[in-house]
Scaffold this motif. Structure first.
Motif, short mmCIF file in Angstrom:
data_model
loop_
_atom_site.label_atom_id
_atom_site.label_comp_id
_atom_site.label_asym_id
_atom_site.label_seq_id
_atom_site.Cartn_x
_atom_site.Cartn_y
_atom_site.Cartn_z
N GLU A 121 0.84 -1.20 0.00
CA GLU A 121 0.00 0.00 0.00
C GLU A 121 0.88 1.26 0.00
OE1 GLU A 121 -3.38 -0.33 -0.03
OE2 GLU A 121 -3.76 1.84 -0.04
N LEU A 122 1.94 1.25 0.79
CA LEU A 122 2.83 2.42 0.86
C LEU A 122 3.51 2.66 -0.48
CD1 LEU A 122 4.41 1.66 4.34
CD2 LEU A 122 2.99 3.65 3.82
N ASN A 123 3.95 1.58 -1.13
CA ASN A 123 4.57 1.71 -2.45
C ASN A 123 3.60 2.33 -3.44
OD1 ASN A 123 6.54 -1.37 -2.26
ND2 ASN A 123 7.01 0.70 -1.61
N GLN A 124 2.34 1.94 -3.35
CA GLN A 124 1.33 2.45 -4.29
C GLN A 124 1.12 3.95 -4.16
OE1 GLN A 124 -2.14 -0.02 -3.81
NE2 GLN A 124 -1.25 -1.68 -5.01
N ILE A 125 1.28 4.47 -2.95
CA ILE A 125 1.07 5.92 -2.79
C ILE A 125 2.37 6.71 -2.90
CG2 ILE A 125 -1.04 5.65 -1.41
CD1 ILE A 125 0.68 6.51 1.03
N GLY A 126 3.48 6.01 -3.21
CA GLY A 126 4.70 6.73 -3.53
C GLY A 126 5.76 6.81 -2.44
N VAL A 127 5.64 6.02 -1.38
CA VAL A 127 6.70 6.00 -0.36
C VAL A 127 7.83 5.10 -0.89
CG1 VAL A 127 7.31 5.42 2.02
CG2 VAL A 127 5.01 6.25 1.50
N SER A 128 9.07 5.61 -0.87
CA SER A 128 10.17 4.82 -1.43
C SER A 128 10.58 3.70 -0.48
CB SER A 128 11.36 5.72 -1.75
OG SER A 128 12.07 5.99 -0.57
N LYS A 129 11.17 2.66 -1.06
CA LYS A 129 11.59 1.48 -0.27
C LYS A 129 12.60 1.87 0.80
CE LYS A 129 11.16 -1.30 -4.40
NZ LYS A 129 11.90 -1.85 -5.54
N GLU A 130 13.43 2.85 0.46
CA GLU A 130 14.49 3.27 1.39
C GLU A 130 13.91 3.94 2.64
OE1 GLU A 130 14.54 3.81 -1.89
OE2 GLU A 130 16.16 2.40 -2.38
N ASP A 131 12.69 4.42 2.55
CA ASP A 131 12.09 5.14 3.68
C ASP A 131 11.20 4.24 4.54
OD1 ASP A 131 13.31 7.55 3.11
OD2 ASP A 131 11.74 8.15 1.71
N ILE A 132 11.17 2.96 4.20
CA ILE A 132 10.32 2.02 4.96
C ILE A 132 11.22 1.11 5.80
CG2 ILE A 132 8.67 0.12 4.77
CD1 ILE A 132 7.77 1.33 2.08
N TYR A 133 10.90 0.97 7.07
CA TYR A 133 11.68 0.13 7.99
C TYR A 133 10.75 -0.89 8.64
CZ TYR A 133 15.39 3.51 7.36
OH TYR A 133 16.35 4.30 6.78
N VAL A 134 11.24 -2.11 8.74
CA VAL A 134 10.42 -3.17 9.34
C VAL A 134 11.22 -3.86 10.44
CG1 VAL A 134 9.11 -3.60 7.22
CG2 VAL A 134 11.20 -4.89 7.65
N SER A 135 10.51 -4.42 11.39
CA SER A 135 11.17 -5.21 12.44
C SER A 135 10.87 -6.67 12.19
CB SER A 135 10.66 -4.79 13.83
OG SER A 135 11.34 -5.53 14.81
N MET A 136 11.93 -7.45 11.95
CA MET A 136 11.76 -8.86 11.61
C MET A 136 11.84 -9.72 12.86
SD MET A 136 11.33 -8.82 8.40
CE MET A 136 11.38 -10.59 8.09
N GLU A 137 11.17 -10.85 12.78
CA GLU A 137 11.19 -11.78 13.91
C GLU A 137 11.68 -13.14 13.42
OE1 GLU A 137 7.91 -13.50 16.92
OE2 GLU A 137 7.62 -11.44 16.28
N ARG A 138 12.72 -13.64 13.99
CA ARG A 138 13.21 -14.97 13.68
C ARG A 138 13.62 -15.65 14.98
NH1 ARG A 138 10.95 -14.24 9.71
NH2 ARG A 138 11.52 -14.61 7.55
N ASN A 139 14.03 -16.89 14.89
CA ASN A 139 14.34 -17.68 16.07
C ASN A 139 15.71 -17.31 16.64
OD1 ASN A 139 14.25 -19.65 17.99
ND2 ASN A 139 14.85 -21.31 16.59
N MET A 140 15.78 -16.25 17.44
CA MET A 140 17.07 -15.77 17.93
C MET A 140 17.49 -16.55 19.18
SD MET A 140 16.70 -11.75 17.14
CE MET A 140 15.00 -11.36 17.44
N LYS A 141 18.74 -16.95 19.21
CA LYS A 141 19.23 -17.75 20.34
C LYS A 141 20.41 -17.06 21.04
CE LYS A 141 16.60 -21.47 20.06
NZ LYS A 141 15.65 -21.79 21.11
N CYS A 142 21.54 -16.92 20.30
CA CYS A 142 22.72 -16.35 20.96
C CYS A 142 22.61 -14.82 21.04
CB CYS A 142 24.00 -16.76 20.23
SG CYS A 142 24.26 -15.93 18.66
#
Lengths: 155, 278
Positions: B221-242
């Motif tokens: 949706e953000l891409n469609q309204i013109g927000v660039s990829k460089e301006d989008i930040y996401v928090s990823m979740e994976r199986n973190m151990k150490c």
């Protein structure tokens, strides 16, 4: 007496009609009505004939499924600039859900029988109108599918 | 900006629970006492919390970075360790390693509009960024917080959302997937809120946290309204151990989520998000 010219201007202000030529919009305005609803008003009920469809100028409505013995379950809320009531395009032309007003809402509505008559005579206008409805329907369907994923559920 | 684990990153520090609060049916908050030294961290970073005898789990820090005297974590009870943490009371001790990982770009965002998009418990890792921006409000343009939850009963931090909405310099919009008639707010997906939030797509930093599928819909949706990829930040979740990039459990393509993330620029990981099963 309703002034068609005034309704044409109201239609022109709604994003659904962005870029539509004046002649087409004026033809549609011949089927239009300006309406205002109070909180709690039911604009439509599931199973009733879909005689009009609506362009929200300001306010909000809730689309609800009626549940026997319980209050309605809200499936979506619509706001300024949204459109609802495309059951007028699909036989048997009946509402698929209830429409309840959740805040003071001003709409422009188009009368379905009047419109169907005009579109039968003017296929180009019909194509124009359907071309505008398709993206709205596609977007709403996409949203509904997103809701179906139940994405916030514990997994 | 930097905040790193103070001692050996593999040795947990003992901290007592000073406050325990129920947030939702399956979600609770614990506040830990880090002692006189306090606990410095950056918005978006996480800690490894150790429930002794059960195990360790990565949990984002969800308190205000300007208040290092209290270390706050909001936790959803989804597994053995979080279940053990959910049963702890005030005074019980938890092992803490951290803080780890990258942070939300609150510094780079200065001068721009900022849009926060959170889904479900994803609001918790974003709250430190929201607190930071509100503390330094004059450094930012329009500030938008969009939040989606499953139902009105599942809305996290309801009181705080209401407080933020009450500010004249912050736009807050909340939606739920379904609701009964006693709910007077929005119903629909969180992506539907984007169109009417009225920010400048060319001068905006967007920070997104929630289920991965919700983040994908939001980015589209953000891409469609013109927000660039460089301006989008996401928090990823994976199986973190150490949590220090050694064990490889959280490997995500060529990245380790614990060390290179959890916050990534979308431009950096776009191709990885298209890989099925990664």
């Amino acid at each position: 007496m309703v002034k068609v010219e005034g309704l044409d201007k109201l239609l022109a202000e709604h994003p659904f009609f962005d870029g539509m030529d004046d002649a087409s919009r004026k033809t549609l305005a011949g089927c239009a009505r300006n309406e205002c609803f109070d909180v709690g008003d039911m604009i439509a009920k599931e199973g009733q004939p879909a005689e009009r469809f609506y362009f929200i100028r300001s306010g909000s409505v809730a689309l609800e499924f009626h549940t026997p013995g319980q209050d309605g379950l809200i499936i979506e809320t619509l706001h300024d600039g949204d459109v609802f009531g495309w059951s007028w395009m699909v036989p048997p032309y009946e509402w698929s859900y209830d429409i309840r007003v959740t805040e003071l809402t001003r709409v422009t509505s188009l009368e379905a029988t009047c419109l169907r008559k005009k579109l039968k005579k003017d296929n180009a206008l019909g194509f124009e109108l359907y071309s505008r409805f398709m993206p709205v329907i596609a977007k709403r369907l996409y949203s509904a599918r997103q809701q179906l994923t139940d994405m916030y559920a514990k997994k | 900006m930097s905040a790193k684990a103070k001692t050996d990153p593999m040795v947990p520090e003992l901290m007592s629970i000073s406050v325990r609060r129920k947030e939702l049916a399956d979600t609770f908050t614990i506040e830990l006492d880090p002692g006189k030294a306090g606990f410095e961290f950056l918005p978006g970073q996480f800690n490894m919390l150790y429930a002794f005898g059960v195990g360790e789990v990565p949990i984002s820090i969800s308190g205000d970075p300007a208040e290092p005297e209290s270390l706050v974590h909001t936790i959803r009870d989804v597994g053995a360790v979080t279940n053990a943490l959910s049963k702890m009371k005030k005074g019980d001790q938890v092992g803490v390693r951290g803080p780890f990982g990258s942070c939300w770009p609150v510094g780079e965002a200065e001068g721009s509009d900022v849009v926060i998009v959170a889904g479900g418990i994803g609001l918790a890792p974003l709250r430190p960024a929201i607190d930071h921006i509100l503390t330094n409000r004059s450094k930012y343009g329009r500030f938008v917080i969009l939040y989606g939850a499953r139902s009105p009963e599942d809305i996290l931090y309801m009181n705080q959302l209401q407080k933020w909405r009450g500010r004249l310099d912050t736009y807050v919009d909340v939606t739920v997937d379904h609701a009964g008639r006693d709910w007077a707010g929005n119903v629909g997906v969180v992506t539907r809120l984007i169109g009417r939030a009225n920010f400048d797509p060319r001068h905006t930093k967007v920070m997104i946290c929630g289920p991965e599928i919700m983040m994908r819909f939001t980015i589209k949706e953000l891409n469609q309204i013109g927000v660039s990829k460089e301006d989008i930040y996401v928090s990823m979740e994976r199986n973190m151990k150490c949590a220090i990039g050694h064990c490889g459990h959280c490997q995500f393509g060529g990245h380790f989520v614990c060390k290179d993330g959890p916050v990534f620029s979308y431009a950096r990981i776009e191709s990885l998000l298209q890989v099925r099963g990664l």
